[in-house]
Design a protein around this motif. Structure first.
Motif, short mmCIF file in Angstrom:
data_model
loop_
_atom_site.label_atom_id
_atom_site.label_comp_id
_atom_site.label_asym_id
_atom_site.label_seq_id
_atom_site.Cartn_x
_atom_site.Cartn_y
_atom_site.Cartn_z
N GLY A 146 0.79 -1.23 0.00
CA GLY A 146 0.00 0.00 0.00
C GLY A 146 0.82 1.27 0.00
N TRP A 147 2.14 1.13 -0.04
CA TRP A 147 3.01 2.31 0.02
C TRP A 147 2.72 3.28 -1.11
CZ3 TRP A 147 6.58 3.91 -3.66
CH2 TRP A 147 7.42 4.96 -3.28
N ALA A 148 2.62 2.80 -2.33
CA ALA A 148 2.41 3.68 -3.48
C ALA A 148 1.06 4.39 -3.39
CB ALA A 148 2.51 2.88 -4.78
N ALA A 149 0.02 3.68 -2.98
CA ALA A 149 -1.30 4.29 -2.85
C ALA A 149 -1.28 5.40 -1.81
CB ALA A 149 -2.34 3.24 -2.48
N ALA A 150 -0.63 5.15 -0.68
CA ALA A 150 -0.56 6.15 0.38
C ALA A 150 0.22 7.38 -0.05
CB ALA A 150 0.05 5.54 1.64
N ARG A 151 1.36 7.17 -0.70
CA ARG A 151 2.18 8.30 -1.12
C ARG A 151 1.48 9.09 -2.23
NH1 ARG A 151 3.89 6.34 2.56
NH2 ARG A 151 2.47 7.96 3.31
N LEU A 152 0.81 8.40 -3.15
CA LEU A 152 0.12 9.09 -4.23
C LEU A 152 -1.06 9.89 -3.67
CD1 LEU A 152 0.22 9.52 -7.25
CD2 LEU A 152 -1.25 7.52 -7.55
#
Length: 300
Positions: free
Chosen positions: A185-191
Motif C-alpha cells: 500500500g506504500w504507493a497508494a498512500a504516497r500518491l
C-alpha cells in the motif's frame, strides 16, 4: 458549468437511498476494484513494486472509464451526474449532523453515530471526545470529499476527479502500515498524499477566509505541522481556529491509546453538539466558496 451543476446537485440530492439500494454506488465499484487488486497482486516477493503496478492499473482504468463517460453523446449530462455522485457535501453534512443529533439524545447515541464516520475506538468516548471526532472528520472530509474532487475536476475534468477518487479509495483500503499493506500500500498512500497536497491547504485557506480567520494562517500552518498526517492537519487546524476548540489529541485505536498532540492546543477542550452544528455551518460556507470558484472558472 459541469462542476457548478454537480456541486449544486450533490448539495440538493446527496446519496438517495432508493437509488443506491438498487444499483452499486461508483465508490463501491472502486472499492471492489481495489480489493481485486489487493487479492490478485499482494502476494509473493516485491510487494512494493506490485503495489505500484496495482495503483497504476487502477488509475489507468479510472481514466479510461471517465473518458468513455465523456464520449457518451448526451451533452454534459453524463459528466455532470457522475461528478455529482462523486462529490460528498450532502452526505458529509448529514453524517456529521447525525452525531450532534445523537449526542442530544444521549451519549450512547452520539457514540453510535460517530462510529459511522471515524475508525478510532468510540465505546469509552465522553461527550467532548465524540464532538471532537465529528468535527475532525468534518474538516478532513471537506477536503477529501469536496474540495479535492472539485480541484481535480478543474485541473483535468472528469478523468481528474475519477482518478483522484480511486486513489483516495485505495489509500483508505490499503494505505496502512500493517504487515499486509506496509509495502503493497506504500504507493497508494504516497500518491494520495501527493494528490491532496494542494487541496488540503486550499481547504484550510477557504475555511479561514469564510470564518474570518485568514490572519491566523501562520498559526494554522504551525498547528498543521503537529498533525500525524501531512495533509489532514491543515483543514483540521483551520476548523479548530474557526471554532476555537482543540482538535486531535489522544485517542484510542484497537484498544491502545495513542498520545497524539492537540491541534490548536489553546482552544476549548470541551466541544459539544453545538460546536458540531457550528462546524456544519462552516462546511456550508466552505462549499459556497468552492461553488464561487467553480462559477468564476466558467467565465474566466
Amino acid at each position: 458549468m459541469i462542476l457548478t451543476g454537480a456541486l449544486i446537485l450533490d448539495a440538493l440530492m446527496g446519496e438517495p437511498r432508493w437509488l443506491w439500494s438498487r444499483i452499486p454506488h461508483p465508490a463501491v465499484i472502486m472499492g471492489g476494484a481495489v480489493q481485486a487488486a489487493d487479492d490478485g497482486l499482494n502476494r509473493g516477493d516485491h510487494r512494493r513494486a506490485r503495489g505500484v503496478l496495482a495503483i497504476a492499473l487502477l488509475c489507468l482504468a479510472a481514466f479510461a472509464v471517465a473518458r468513455i463517460i465523456a464520449w457518451i453523446p448526451l451533452g454534459p449530462l453524463p459528466e455532470l451526474l457522475v461528478a455529482a455522485i462523486l462529490l460528498a457535501q450532502r452526505s458529509l453534512v448529514d453524517h456529521v449532523t447525525a452525531v450532534a443529533t445523537g449526542l442530544r439524545q444521549g451519549l450512547g447515541d452520539g457514540r453510535k453515530a460517530v462510529a459511522m464516520i471515524v475508525s478510532r475506538d468510540t465505546a469509552a468516548m465522553d461527550t467532548s471526545a465524540v464532538a471532537r471526532s465529528a468535527i475532525e472528520s468534518a474538516a478532513e472530509n471537506m477536503s477529501d470529499g469536496v474540495v479535492a474532487p472539485a480541484f481535480w475536476f478543474l485541473v483535468a475534468g472528469l478523468p481528474g476527479l475519477v482518478v483522484y477518487k480511486v486513489i483516495n479509495t485505495a489509500d483508505s483500503m490499503i494505505g496502512y502500515r500493517t504487515p499486509r499493506h506496509a509495502a503493497f500500500g506504500w504507493a497508494a498512500a504516497r500518491l494520495d498524499d501527493l494528490a491532496n497536497l494542494v487541496p488540503a491547504r486550499l481547504t484550510a485557506v477557504l475555511i479561514a477566509i469564510t470564518s474570518g480567520q485568514l490572519r491566523a494562517m501562520p498559526a494554522i500552518r504551525r498547528d498543521a505541522a503537529q498533525h500525524r498526517s501531512p495533509n489532514a492537519g491543515w483543514p483540521e487546524a483551520a476548523m479548530a481556529r474557526a471554532l476555537d476548540v482543540a482538535l486531535a489529541g489522544p485517542r484510542s485505536y484497537d484498544g491502545r491509546m495513542r498520545d497524539f498532540p492537540f491541534v490548536h492546543p489553546g482552544g476549548r477542550r470541551d466541544p459539544d453538539a453545538d460546536d458540531i452544528d457550528a462546524a456544519v455551518r462552516h462546511l456550508w460556507r466552505t462549499w459556497a466558496a468552492v461553488l464561487a470558484i467553480a462559477v468564476l472558472s466558467t467565465v474566466a
